[in-house]
Enzyme design. Structure first.
Site, PDB file in Angstrom:
ATOM      1  CG  HIS A  37      -2.136  -0.840   1.770  1.00  0.00           C
ATOM      2  ND1 HIS A  37      -1.781  -2.162   2.100  1.00  0.00           N
ATOM      3  CD2 HIS A  37      -2.851  -1.156   0.889  1.00  0.00           C
ATOM      4  CE1 HIS A  37      -2.692  -3.536   2.547  1.00  0.00           C
ATOM      5  NE2 HIS A  37      -3.924  -2.235   0.976  1.00  0.00           N
ATOM      6  CB  VAL A 176       5.385  -4.653  -3.278  1.00  0.00           C
ATOM      7  CG1 VAL A 176       6.427  -4.247  -1.562  1.00  0.00           C
ATOM      8  CG2 VAL A 176       5.250  -3.084  -3.341  1.00  0.00           C
ATOM      9  CG  MET A 184       3.848  -7.264   1.318  1.00  0.00           C
ATOM     10  SD  MET A 184       4.802  -5.672   1.554  1.00  0.00           S
ATOM     11  CE  MET A 184       6.547  -6.248   2.244  1.00  0.00           C
TER      12      MET A 184
END
EC number: 6.3.2.1
Length: 292
Positions: A37, A176, A184
């Site tokens: 995020h 990521v 993630m």
């Protein structure tokens, strides 16, 4: 960074930014923020003048009340994580702001929403499309940033923005991963220690299958081998493991154009998804090369 909870407060700020000639970026989230995020927030801050991060656990995209109840709510720690990144607003509407009494509209995107998670989670992408359309309109965003881990979601959002003539440009950002390769996800917090050790096999298996396909192995053979490796590693039910075209998500029977392998599998009661690109096979690339 201001925390805003109502549409009226948000609109007052965005209208002021517009009068100043500022561009606006938005990063829609359901909270439980992680480095994935935050990479989207970094991208938004680099591309636009003002950045809004939204935090709303959207009930319309959950298929299970139990799954909704278990989803982590971590507003305080999320705000602390965002503080160093330069976002201007954390927008945290409640259910009444998003779906007031009498709310009766659903945004439904066909085509790219129908396979993969759309087939195994009925109504999920209607919930995603509806809340994202509302957030893009509420934030008046010029650009919205989404991760490629949820690649089907990214394509659904791109389609709705295009079809509804929204001014917002949808920006996809790379997945990521943890150091061991696990994509993630906020859901990773629910994995037991033992399951967390097993989980990286997902990325390893997809990578191996992608190499096999790009080197000319039959797609079905590579995918069957990947399914077997995941099962032997201890994963439970596999909702899907498929090669789909990129970006239209149609089924590929030959690797003659760019594609992605998509997986959704259960581990320790947690549903994990991932995807990885697959390039055309060497043979197909040679066939597609112009003649000298």
């Amino acid at each position: 960074m201001n925390i805003i909870r109502t549409k009226a407060e948000l609109r007052a700020l965005t209208e002021g930014w517009r009068r100043e000639g500022k561009t606006i970026g938005v990063v829609p989230t359901m909270g439980a923020l992680h480095a994935g995020h935050l990479s989207l927030v970094e991208a938004a801050c680099a591309a636009t003048d003002r950045v809004i991060v939204t935090l709303f656990v959207n009930p319309k995209q959950f298929n299970s009340p139990e799954d909704l109840a278990k989803y982590p709510r971590t507003e305080h720690s999320d705000a602390e994580k965002l503080a160093p990144y330069g976002a201007d607003i954390l927008y945290v509407p409640d259910g009444a702001q998003m779906y007031p009494e009498g709310f009766a509209t659903t945004v439904s995107v066909t085509g790219v929403s129908e396979a993969l998670c759309g087939a195994t989670r009925p109504g999920h992408f209607d919930g995603v499309a509806t809340v994202v359309a509302k957030l893009l309109l509420q934030t008046d965003a010029d650009q919205a940033f989404f991760g490629e881990k949820d690649y089907q979601q990214l394509q659904v959002v791109r389609r709705l923005a295009q079809d509804l003539d929204l001014k917002t440009t949808i920006v996809g950002c790379p997945t990521v991963r943890e150091d061991d390769g696990l994509a993630m996800s906020s859901r990773n917090l629910r994995l037991s220690a033992g399951a967390r050790v097993v989980a990286p096999i997902i990325r390893e298996t997809l990578s191996q299958a992608a190499i096999e396909i790009s080197e000319g192995s039959p797609i079905e053979t590579a995918l069957q081998g990947a399914r077997s490796r995941l099962t032997k590693a201890g994963l439970g039910e596999i909702d899907y493991l498929e090669l789909r075209g990129d970006p239209d998500l149609t089924v590929l029977t030959t690797a003659d154009r760019p594609g992605r392998i998509f997986v959704a599998a259960w581990l320790d009661g947690v549903r994990l998804i991932d995807n990885i690109p697959v390039h055309a096979t060497s043979q197909q690339e040679r066939l597609l090369e112009p003649a000298e």
